[in-house]
Structure formats: structure tokens, C-alpha cells
Design an enzyme around this catalytic site. Structure first.
Site, short mmCIF file in Angstrom:
data_model
loop_
_atom_site.label_atom_id
_atom_site.label_comp_id
_atom_site.label_asym_id
_atom_site.label_seq_id
_atom_site.Cartn_x
_atom_site.Cartn_y
_atom_site.Cartn_z
N HIS A 54 0.81 -1.21 0.00
CA HIS A 54 0.00 0.00 0.00
C HIS A 54 0.85 1.27 0.00
CE1 HIS A 54 -3.17 -2.63 2.27
NE2 HIS A 54 -3.11 -2.92 0.99
N PRO A 55 1.88 1.40 -0.83
CA PRO A 55 2.66 2.64 -0.85
C PRO A 55 1.78 3.80 -1.33
CG PRO A 55 3.23 1.31 -2.75
CD PRO A 55 2.34 0.46 -1.88
#
Length: 544
Positions: free
Chosen positions: A466-467
Site C-alpha cells: 500500500h505505498p
């Protein structure tokens, strides 16, 4: 999604440039939900990024999968659909200039994009929180395995509530999860939005085409600068150019800041060292990177009820047959069918820990403990205050940028990790699991003290993929994107629309809020009046 919305007007010509391969209809690694472990880590589908050595995780390089295929990461992700907590968007709106991104303004766009089958089939009156006519069809996990029943009983025994819908009135609690699966197939962003309109005469889709630079007219010293096109490459050493009235960068939290930096937009002092001509000094490009770290807490199962037999080679032909010809069976699900959100302590205003339950003990790379039947929870804090960065190290776009996440670098992060593991173990050792619990496989009961837990997380933790937040919306000194137009500050006709524009990461998997951002951005870019806000009451701790 943007290509769909923007090309709906035949007077607009839209060109989609995708660095990766097409999402071929025959490609089971993309379209079979249970095969999600195959494209992740496979360079035919995945950028296969790695972090720099993480100083608080034994200098490990953390693998980061990102979709390199039409549909982006939605074509290789776990298909879990989580909007985040309504208070996430109130937090966004608390930043100066971000008032139009509170929950009341975001809710109409969540609803516009989705067709929530669980609500449609419930016979309930119109649900003010969910959409019923959007292109993104959402099915809810069936949770038929008996381990799910034990899990739901255990969370209640541990003192946590169930909730009807984590994307509705009350996120806090445990429930069956929505997922991007329809009729036994992955429903990626490309399948939901792009393929139904791909034959529009004003829409062109070009795969295996790497965008290498944004073409900008105007120098750093000039007041007016504008993007007029992009340079791209179909093969190493060969470059072409295309000119357009608007450029929309949708590369994600890693590729978007990389492309801006290569094009002369970013921290001027850092770019000068690489010999890059400065177009716009925006020190926030590539900063503020946020992500979710997670661990698997795994247990051995006394009874042969897990889905472990599906991993045996002799069962795979039958499983494949069921999926290919009937779109049913063990291959038609992502198996992440349930989970929940809790507050790790009573001081938290809203949930800060997320759980996914899986009736199998396995890692993302497909490896398992080898002990037969098992089950696990994926768990981790949602609001770590650790921040990282994306920084290019070459003007060559094929050279990956340096990624530094700084996991476990703050007191808050470390405290929430010990709380998260404690809460998970508390649930998994409730009486409801007595008939199944054959002992903890990972981390193992020898990991008891807080320092032991943190050592284990440092050794075993993995990204949840989930960057985000590396080109954040706002109007402060580190902001990159104007929240009212999605334009890059100081450069006309250049927009960014992807996970990088989040000012703060949301609670849960980030695919749903990214799609919501894109829906709203389409209206902003087209100059349409945004959908009217919807004032609805949602659950807050103070309501108890």
C-alpha cells in the site's frame, strides 16, 4: 477509470500509455482469483521493486510488488475492497485547502463507482452508504469454511463487535469483506472501466510503452510553465514523442514521483546533482511516503478443515476444471473473505488495526509452513507515523528509484505493533478455536516479550503493498498537487491521479480510495461541477 470518464465525451481524444503487458483474456494468473500469488514477484506482471536496506528491520530489503500490466496493481492485488474509515477523510480535510475532500464530499464518488451486490440482494431499502449502479461490481466473501465461524465467534469472545458492513455505517468490528470478484473472476479496474469502452474511436490504448519524460514548455525562472506532451519508449534506446492538451500521471506512489523528478519537477538541490534541468522546485515530490507493514500469525489446525488440500498438485487439475468451465470452486475466491478493524487501546478515536483472516497458513509468495492444515490472520497498524521517500538515482527511467520506508522507526509504530500482535493472539486463543487450535506456528510462543515481538516483526514483516502519499494534495510547502484541480503546483496541464496524492494513508487496503480519487478527479479535470456532498451519520466512538 480516467480513460473511461474522459473519453465519454467524443470531442476528447484519450491515449493510455501502459508500460506493461495487456491483461489478456486467457491469462489465468490475472483472472483466476486464487492465482494471485503467481503474478506478484513475476517480472512479466510486476515491477518487482525493493526498498533500500531498512535500518530498523535488520537492514532487510523489503520486496514491493507493483502491477506492470493493464489495470496496474488492480490486476495483481488481493482483490480486497476497503474504503477506509470515514474519519480518514475528515483527517484529509483538516489540512489547509483540503476541505472538499471530507467524507461528505467523497461518499458520492465511492457510491458512483460501485455496484455492491450484497446490498442489492439483501432486500433492504436504499442504502445511503453504498452504490448499486457503478461499473465496479463487488461481491462479498461467502465465508463457508467452518474456520470463519470460529473466527467470528472468537472475536466476540474477545470483546469485539461484529458489523454489517465495514464500508458502511460502522467500520469498527468484524465482517465478511467486499472483494473485486464477479462470477468467479477478478474484476480489475481495466476490466470494469476500460474494456467495456475500448472500442471508442477517440480512445487509444498502447501497452508495453514506457513513459520516459514529461515535455514541459517554460524554464524554472519563468512564471508560466505547461506540460505539452510526453516522451515514451517501446524498446530500449528508441524514443518517440506525443503532444497533448493535458497530461495525467497515474503511475502510482513510486513511478509518478520518479517521472516528475526525471522531468525536472522535485527537490531542486537533489535533482541538480544528477544534472537535471530544474523546471519546478517542489521539495515534496517523493517525500511523505507511507505504507502498511503486516505479519502473518499462523496456527496449526487439529481438524482437516482448512483449504490446504488445494495446494496439493493432484488436486489442482480438478480445481482448474471447476474454474475454467464453471467459474466455481477453490480457484474462484481470493480466500481473504473476512476480517475486521479494531482500536488497539481505549485511547484511540477510531480503529487503527486491521485483520484479514485466511483459512490456510501460507505466505504471499505461495510458501507454507509444511505442517498440513492451518489458518492465519494478517495484522498490522494502519496509521504508522513512519515516513519514507522515493528518490531517483539516475536520469534513466529504467533505473529504479531508491525506496526508503523507515518501518518501525518511531515510538508510535513500535507501540502499535506490540498491541496489534497481542490483540491478534488474544482472538486466536479464545475458546471458539479450541477444537481447531493445535498451536502457534508463527511467530511461536517463545516470542513473548515486547522486544521479542518487535524483533520478530523486524525479521518477518512484509509490506501489505500500500505505498502512498508521495505527491500529496494540499497547499503547504510539501504539497505537490492542487486539491481543486489535481494539477501539479506551478505547471499547467499536468495532473497526478493515483495513490501518491493521498495526504495520509487510509485505514485498510487502498485500492477503493484510489478509485474514488480517480472518480472525483475526472470531474475536476473536465471542469464539471463536483457531485453534491451527502451528509450522513456514521459511527463514531462518541456515539456509544
Amino acid at each position: 477509470m480516467l480513460a473511461n470518464r474522459l473519453s465519454a465525451d467524443p470531442s476528447h481524444k484519450v491515449l493510455v500509455l501502459e508500460a506493461g503487458r495487456p491483461d489478456y483474456i486467457w491469462d489465468i494468473f490475472i483472472h483466476m482469483p486464487a492465482s494471485l500469488t503467481f503474478p506478484i514477484g513475476n517480472k512479466s506482471y510486476d515491477w518487482c521493486f525493493e526498498s533500500e536496506p531498512e535500518p530498523f528491520m535488520n537492514n532487510r530489503r523489503i520486496f514491493h510488488g507493483r502491477g506492470k500490466v493493464l489495470g496496474g496493481s488492480s490486476s495483481i492485488n488481493g482483490m480486497i475492497f476497503q474504503r477506509g474509515n470515514p474519519l480518514d477523510f475528515e483527517r484529509w480535510a483538516s489540512d489547509k485547502g483540503m476541505g472538499s475532500w471530507n467524507y461528505d464530499h467523497c461518499l458520492p464518488y465511492f457510491k458512483r463507482m460501485e455496484n455492491c451486490l450484497a446490498i442489492n440482494s439483501s432486500g433492504m431499502p436504499e442504502n445511503v452508504f453504498r452504490g448499486a449502479e457503478g461499473p465496479l461490481i463487488l461481491e462479498r466473501g461467502p465465508c463457508e469454511n467452518p474456520l470463519f465461524d470460529a473466527f467470528f465467534d472468537a472475536v466476540q469472545e474477545a470483546g469485539y463487535p461484529l458489523t454489517d458492513d465495514v464500508n458502511g455505517y460502522k467500520q469498527e468490528g468484524f465482517a465478511r469483506f467486499d472483494r473485486n470478484i464477479h462470477r468467479g473472476r477478478r474484476l480489475s479496474a481495466a476490466r470494469a472501466y476500460l474494456h467495456p469502452v475500448k472500442n471508442r474511436p477517440n480512445l487509444t490504448i498502447q501497452c508495453r510503452t514506457l513513459t520516459t519524460k514529461i515535455i514541459i514548455e517554460g524554464k524554472k525562472s519563468e512564471v508560466h510553465k505547461r506540460a505539452v506532451g510526453v516522451e515514451f519508449s517501446r524498446s530500449p534506446g528508441s524514443y518517440e514523442k506525443v503532444y497533448a492538451g493535458s497530461i495525467i500521471c497515474c503511475g502510482g506512489a513510486i513511478n509518478s514521483p520518479q517521472l516528475l523528478q526525471i522531468s525536472g519537477i522535485g527537490n531542486a538541490d537533489e535533482l541538480k546533482k544528477l544534472g537535471i534541468e530544474i523546471i519546478q522546485d517542489l521539495p515534496g515530490v517523493g517525500e511523505n511516503m507511507q505504507d502498511h507493514l503486516e505479519v502473518y500469525i499462523q496456527y496449526s489446525c487439529k481438524k482437516p478443515v482448512s483449504v490446504a488440500p488445494a495446494l496439493k498438485w493432484w488436486n489442482k487439475p480438478w480445481i482448474g476444471y471447476q474454474w475454467l468451465f464453471h467459474r466455481k470452486g477453490m480457484a474462484a475466491t481470493n480466500h481473504f473473505e473476512a476480517g475486521g478493524f479494531i482500536r488497539s487501546n481505549d485511547m484511540e478515536k477510531y480503529p487503527n488495526i486491521m485483520f484479514h483472516f485466511l483459512p490456510l497458513a501460507i505466505r504471499y509468495d505461495g510458501s507454507s509452513p509444511g505442517t498440513g492444515h492451518g489458518y492465519q490472520v494478517h495484522v498490522g497498524p494502519m496509521y504508522s507515523d513512519a515516513q519514507g521517500s522515493v528518490k531517483i538515482q539516475s536520469i534513466d527511467p529504467r533505473v529504479y528509484p531508491k525506496l526508503q520506508f523507515n518501518y518501525l522507526s518511531t515510538d508510535q509504530d513500535r507501540r502499535e505493533w506490540t498491541e496489534a500482535v497481542y490483540c491478534a493472539r488474544n482472538i486466536l486463543n479464545q475458546p471458539a478455536f479450541n477444537e481447531f487450535n493445535a498451536g502457534e506456528l508463527s511467530p511461536g510462543m517463545e516470542v513473548k516479550r515486547d522486544e521479542d515481538v518487535l524483533d520478530w516483526v523486524a525479521k518477518d514483516g512484509e509490506t501489505a503493498y500500500h505505498p502512498s502519499c508521495t505527491c500529496k494534495m494540499g497547499i503547504d510547502n510539501l504539497s505537490v498537487v492542487d486539491p481543486e484541480s489535481m494539477k501539479v503546483h506551478g505547471v499547467e496541464n499536468l495532473h497526478v491521479v493515483d495513490a501518491s496524492v493521498m495526504p495520509y494513508i487510509t485505514n485498510g487496503n487502498i485500492y477503493a480510495p484510489v478509485m474514488m480519487i480517480a472518480e472525483k478527479a475526472a470531474d475536476l479535470i473536465l471542469g464539471k461541477t463536483p457531485l453534491p456532498k451527502e451528509n450522513v451519520e456514521y459511527y463514531r466512538k462518541a456515539l456509544e
